[in-house]
Structures are given as structure tokens and as C-alpha cells.
Write a protein that holds these residues in place. Structure first.
Motif, PDB file in Angstrom:
ATOM      1  N   SER A 120       0.833  -1.214   0.000  1.00  0.00           N
ATOM      2  CA  SER A 120       0.000   0.000   0.000  1.00  0.00           C
ATOM      3  C   SER A 120       0.858   1.251   0.000  1.00  0.00           C
ATOM      4  O   SER A 120       0.658   2.172   0.797  1.00  0.00           O
ATOM      5  CB  SER A 120      -0.937  -0.007   1.216  1.00  0.00           C
ATOM      6  OG  SER A 120      -1.757  -1.153   1.210  1.00  0.00           O
ATOM      7  N   LEU A 121       1.829   1.274  -0.873  1.00  0.00           N
ATOM      8  CA  LEU A 121       2.782   2.374  -0.892  1.00  0.00           C
ATOM      9  C   LEU A 121       2.120   3.684  -1.263  1.00  0.00           C
ATOM     10  O   LEU A 121       1.178   3.743  -2.064  1.00  0.00           O
ATOM     11  CB  LEU A 121       3.921   2.058  -1.859  1.00  0.00           C
ATOM     12  CG  LEU A 121       4.956   1.070  -1.307  1.00  0.00           C
ATOM     13  CD1 LEU A 121       5.782   0.463  -2.424  1.00  0.00           C
ATOM     14  CD2 LEU A 121       5.849   1.759  -0.289  1.00  0.00           C
ATOM     15  N   LYS A 122       2.632   4.749  -0.655  1.00  0.00           N
ATOM     16  CA  LYS A 122       2.133   6.091  -0.869  1.00  0.00           C
ATOM     17  C   LYS A 122       3.261   6.963  -1.422  1.00  0.00           C
ATOM     18  O   LYS A 122       4.439   6.645  -1.238  1.00  0.00           O
ATOM     19  CB  LYS A 122       1.630   6.677   0.451  1.00  0.00           C
ATOM     20  CG  LYS A 122       0.620   5.820   1.189  1.00  0.00           C
ATOM     21  CD  LYS A 122       0.293   6.426   2.540  1.00  0.00           C
ATOM     22  CE  LYS A 122      -0.684   5.565   3.314  1.00  0.00           C
ATOM     23  NZ  LYS A 122      -0.996   6.145   4.645  1.00  0.00           N
ATOM     24  N   ALA A 123       2.881   8.073  -2.017  1.00  0.00           N
ATOM     25  CA  ALA A 123       3.894   8.981  -2.552  1.00  0.00           C
ATOM     26  C   ALA A 123       4.853   9.436  -1.461  1.00  0.00           C
ATOM     27  O   ALA A 123       6.053   9.610  -1.713  1.00  0.00           O
ATOM     28  CB  ALA A 123       3.214  10.181  -3.211  1.00  0.00           C
ATOM     29  N   GLU A 124       4.351   9.607  -0.261  1.00  0.00           N
ATOM     30  CA  GLU A 124       5.193  10.067   0.853  1.00  0.00           C
ATOM     31  C   GLU A 124       6.167   9.011   1.349  1.00  0.00           C
ATOM     32  O   GLU A 124       7.005   9.296   2.208  1.00  0.00           O
ATOM     33  CB  GLU A 124       4.337  10.580   2.017  1.00  0.00           C
ATOM     34  CG  GLU A 124       3.263   9.633   2.474  1.00  0.00           C
ATOM     35  CD  GLU A 124       1.911   9.955   1.856  1.00  0.00           C
ATOM     36  OE1 GLU A 124       1.865  10.247   0.635  1.00  0.00           O
ATOM     37  OE2 GLU A 124       0.907   9.903   2.583  1.00  0.00           O
ATOM     38  N   ASP A 125       6.087   7.792   0.814  1.00  0.00           N
ATOM     39  CA  ASP A 125       7.080   6.771   1.144  1.00  0.00           C
ATOM     40  C   ASP A 125       8.330   6.898   0.272  1.00  0.00           C
ATOM     41  O   ASP A 125       9.310   6.180   0.492  1.00  0.00           O
ATOM     42  CB  ASP A 125       6.488   5.366   0.946  1.00  0.00           C
ATOM     43  CG  ASP A 125       5.383   5.057   1.934  1.00  0.00           C
ATOM     44  OD1 ASP A 125       4.367   4.467   1.498  1.00  0.00           O
ATOM     45  OD2 ASP A 125       5.522   5.416   3.117  1.00  0.00           O
ATOM     46  N   THR A 126       8.299   7.789  -0.699  1.00  0.00           N
ATOM     47  CA  THR A 126       9.452   7.993  -1.578  1.00  0.00           C
ATOM     48  C   THR A 126      10.654   8.468  -0.769  1.00  0.00           C
ATOM     49  O   THR A 126      10.575   9.452  -0.040  1.00  0.00           O
ATOM     50  CB  THR A 126       9.118   9.025  -2.666  1.00  0.00           C
ATOM     51  OG1 THR A 126       8.099   8.492  -3.518  1.00  0.00           O
ATOM     52  CG2 THR A 126      10.350   9.364  -3.494  1.00  0.00           C
ATOM     53  N   ALA A 127      11.759   7.732  -0.889  1.00  0.00           N
ATOM     54  CA  ALA A 127      12.966   8.042  -0.115  1.00  0.00           C
ATOM     55  C   ALA A 127      14.063   7.058  -0.502  1.00  0.00           C
ATOM     56  O   ALA A 127      13.818   6.074  -1.198  1.00  0.00           O
ATOM     57  CB  ALA A 127      12.688   7.945   1.384  1.00  0.00           C
TER      58      ALA A 127
ATOM     59  N   TRP B 234      26.144   0.569   8.321  1.00  0.00           N
ATOM     60  CA  TRP B 234      25.126   1.055   7.398  1.00  0.00           C
ATOM     61  C   TRP B 234      25.391   0.547   5.988  1.00  0.00           C
ATOM     62  O   TRP B 234      26.541   0.409   5.568  1.00  0.00           O
ATOM     63  CB  TRP B 234      25.114   2.588   7.372  1.00  0.00           C
ATOM     64  CG  TRP B 234      24.556   3.181   8.612  1.00  0.00           C
ATOM     65  CD1 TRP B 234      25.222   3.437   9.779  1.00  0.00           C
ATOM     66  CD2 TRP B 234      23.202   3.583   8.819  1.00  0.00           C
ATOM     67  NE1 TRP B 234      24.346   3.970  10.701  1.00  0.00           N
ATOM     68  CE2 TRP B 234      23.110   4.086  10.138  1.00  0.00           C
ATOM     69  CE3 TRP B 234      22.055   3.581   8.025  1.00  0.00           C
ATOM     70  CZ2 TRP B 234      21.908   4.559  10.683  1.00  0.00           C
ATOM     71  CZ3 TRP B 234      20.881   4.058   8.558  1.00  0.00           C
ATOM     72  CH2 TRP B 234      20.810   4.537   9.872  1.00  0.00           C
ATOM     73  N   GLY B 235      24.294   0.314   5.259  1.00  0.00           N
ATOM     74  CA  GLY B 235      24.402   0.060   3.844  1.00  0.00           C
ATOM     75  C   GLY B 235      24.386   1.376   3.072  1.00  0.00           C
ATOM     76  O   GLY B 235      24.237   2.449   3.662  1.00  0.00           O
ATOM     77  N   GLN B 236      24.506   1.277   1.764  1.00  0.00           N
ATOM     78  CA  GLN B 236      24.605   2.478   0.934  1.00  0.00           C
ATOM     79  C   GLN B 236      23.243   3.037   0.568  1.00  0.00           C
ATOM     80  O   GLN B 236      23.131   4.186   0.137  1.00  0.00           O
ATOM     81  CB  GLN B 236      25.397   2.170  -0.346  1.00  0.00           C
ATOM     82  CG  GLN B 236      24.592   1.545  -1.470  1.00  0.00           C
ATOM     83  CD  GLN B 236      24.183   0.111  -1.205  1.00  0.00           C
ATOM     84  OE1 GLN B 236      24.652  -0.527  -0.268  1.00  0.00           O
ATOM     85  NE2 GLN B 236      23.304  -0.410  -2.058  1.00  0.00           N
ATOM     86  N   GLY B 237      22.205   2.246   0.723  1.00  0.00           N
ATOM     87  CA  GLY B 237      20.852   2.708   0.457  1.00  0.00           C
ATOM     88  C   GLY B 237      20.341   2.305  -0.911  1.00  0.00           C
ATOM     89  O   GLY B 237      21.123   2.052  -1.833  1.00  0.00           O
ATOM     90  N   THR B 238      19.021   2.255  -1.034  1.00  0.00           N
ATOM     91  CA  THR B 238      18.380   1.955  -2.305  1.00  0.00           C
ATOM     92  C   THR B 238      17.181   2.885  -2.463  1.00  0.00           C
ATOM     93  O   THR B 238      16.442   3.134  -1.514  1.00  0.00           O
ATOM     94  CB  THR B 238      17.951   0.476  -2.380  1.00  0.00           C
ATOM     95  OG1 THR B 238      17.436   0.180  -3.679  1.00  0.00           O
ATOM     96  CG2 THR B 238      16.901   0.118  -1.335  1.00  0.00           C
ATOM     97  N   GLN B 239      17.007   3.421  -3.662  1.00  0.00           N
ATOM     98  CA  GLN B 239      15.969   4.418  -3.917  1.00  0.00           C
ATOM     99  C   GLN B 239      14.620   3.751  -4.133  1.00  0.00           C
ATOM    100  O   GLN B 239      14.496   2.809  -4.926  1.00  0.00           O
ATOM    101  CB  GLN B 239      16.327   5.244  -5.144  1.00  0.00           C
ATOM    102  CG  GLN B 239      15.278   6.265  -5.546  1.00  0.00           C
ATOM    103  CD  GLN B 239      15.164   7.416  -4.571  1.00  0.00           C
ATOM    104  OE1 GLN B 239      16.173   7.990  -4.157  1.00  0.00           O
ATOM    105  NE2 GLN B 239      13.940   7.773  -4.203  1.00  0.00           N
ATOM    106  N   VAL B 240      13.629   4.261  -3.436  1.00  0.00           N
ATOM    107  CA  VAL B 240      12.239   3.858  -3.652  1.00  0.00           C
ATOM    108  C   VAL B 240      11.463   5.104  -4.069  1.00  0.00           C
ATOM    109  O   VAL B 240      11.475   6.107  -3.365  1.00  0.00           O
ATOM    110  CB  VAL B 240      11.622   3.258  -2.376  1.00  0.00           C
ATOM    111  CG1 VAL B 240      10.120   3.049  -2.557  1.00  0.00           C
ATOM    112  CG2 VAL B 240      12.312   1.951  -2.025  1.00  0.00           C
ATOM    113  N   THR B 241      10.825   5.020  -5.218  1.00  0.00           N
ATOM    114  CA  THR B 241      10.034   6.134  -5.727  1.00  0.00           C
ATOM    115  C   THR B 241       8.610   5.653  -5.974  1.00  0.00           C
ATOM    116  O   THR B 241       8.402   4.689  -6.711  1.00  0.00           O
ATOM    117  CB  THR B 241      10.620   6.695  -7.025  1.00  0.00           C
ATOM    118  OG1 THR B 241      11.979   7.100  -6.796  1.00  0.00           O
ATOM    119  CG2 THR B 241       9.813   7.900  -7.503  1.00  0.00           C
ATOM    120  N   VAL B 242       7.659   6.329  -5.344  1.00  0.00           N
ATOM    121  CA  VAL B 242       6.251   5.967  -5.482  1.00  0.00           C
ATOM    122  C   VAL B 242       5.558   7.088  -6.254  1.00  0.00           C
ATOM    123  O   VAL B 242       5.535   8.233  -5.795  1.00  0.00           O
ATOM    124  CB  VAL B 242       5.587   5.761  -4.114  1.00  0.00           C
ATOM    125  CG1 VAL B 242       4.143   5.296  -4.290  1.00  0.00           C
ATOM    126  CG2 VAL B 242       6.375   4.758  -3.285  1.00  0.00           C
TER     127      VAL B 242
END
Length: 122
Positions: free
Chosen positions: A85-92, A112-120
Motif C-alpha cells: 500500500s505504498l504512498k507517494a510520501e514513502d518515496t525516499a 550502514w548500507g549504501q541505500g536503495t531508492q524507492v520512488t512511489v
């Protein structure tokens, strides 16, 4: 020493789902609690979820409770974040982190890991 590598990010429509993975190196992965954090552009890093070393205890930010699920497979040295149920505000950018005991503060994590982009998209 623990090295963490995230994967599974991408572009998804609002209402969709993604599963992030965080693969850890080292024989002591099962000794560490794991956390997921996210940081959106122009915002501070925020806590998302955490799981104990055994997987028996989990905790979530109120903003994701009921939509996200954190889990781990110690045999595979991997922790997961199932996001529904992803929302636009989950983009990060989503990052995983490790420390001996569960915590909600990013400053308390050691690795820490380097991170992965999630775009909703809305």
C-alpha cells in the motif's frame, strides 16, 4: 565488522508493493539487530522498522505500521522490508543498519548500507 548491501528499490505506483533486501557479510549477522531507515530529499533520516537478532521482536514507525513488514533469514544473512500500500510520501532512499540491540535512533547504529531508492508515483 559487518558490511550491508541493499537491493530491491525502484519505481512503483501508489498502492503497489516492493520488497527490499539487505544482505550482510560476516559470520556474526545473527548477533545483530537490524533497522531500516529512510531519507527523503530535504528531510532528516527517519526510522522505519527494526527487528531483533532472533526475529522474534519487531517495531515500526507509526507511519508504516500495518503496511510494512520487517523480517530476517539468518541462514541467508539477509533482512527484508516488505512494503505494501505504498504512498507517494514513502518515496525516499531506504537504508539498513546493524547494531547489537534494537533501537530507533539512527545515531545508535554501527553499520550502514549504501541505500536503495524507492520512488512511489501518485
Amino acid at each position: 565488522q559487518v558490511q550491508l548491501v541493499e537491493s530491491g528499490g525502484g519505481l512503483v505506483q501508489a498502492g503497489g508493493s516492493l520488497r527490499l533486501s539487505c544482505a550482510a557479510s560476516g559470520r556474526t549477522f545473527s548477533s545483530y539487530a537490524m533497522g531500516w531507515f529512510r531519507q527523503a530529499p530535504g528531510k532528516e533520516r527517519e526510522f522505519v522498522a527494526a527487528i531483533s537478532w532472533s526475529g522474534g521482536t519487531t517495531t515500526y514507525a507509526d507511519s508504516v505500521k500495518g503496511r510494512f513488514t520487517v523480517s530476517r533469514d539468518n541462514a541467508k544473512n539477509t533482512v527484508y522490508l516488505e512494503m505494501n500500500s505504498l504512498k507517494a510520501e514513502d518515496t525516499a532512499v531506504y537504508s539498513c543498519a546493524a547494531r547489537r540491540f534494537m533501537a530507533r535512533l539512527a545515531s545508535e547504529y554501527d553499520y550502514w548500507g549504501q541505500g536503495t531508492q524507492v520512488t512511489v508515483s501518485s
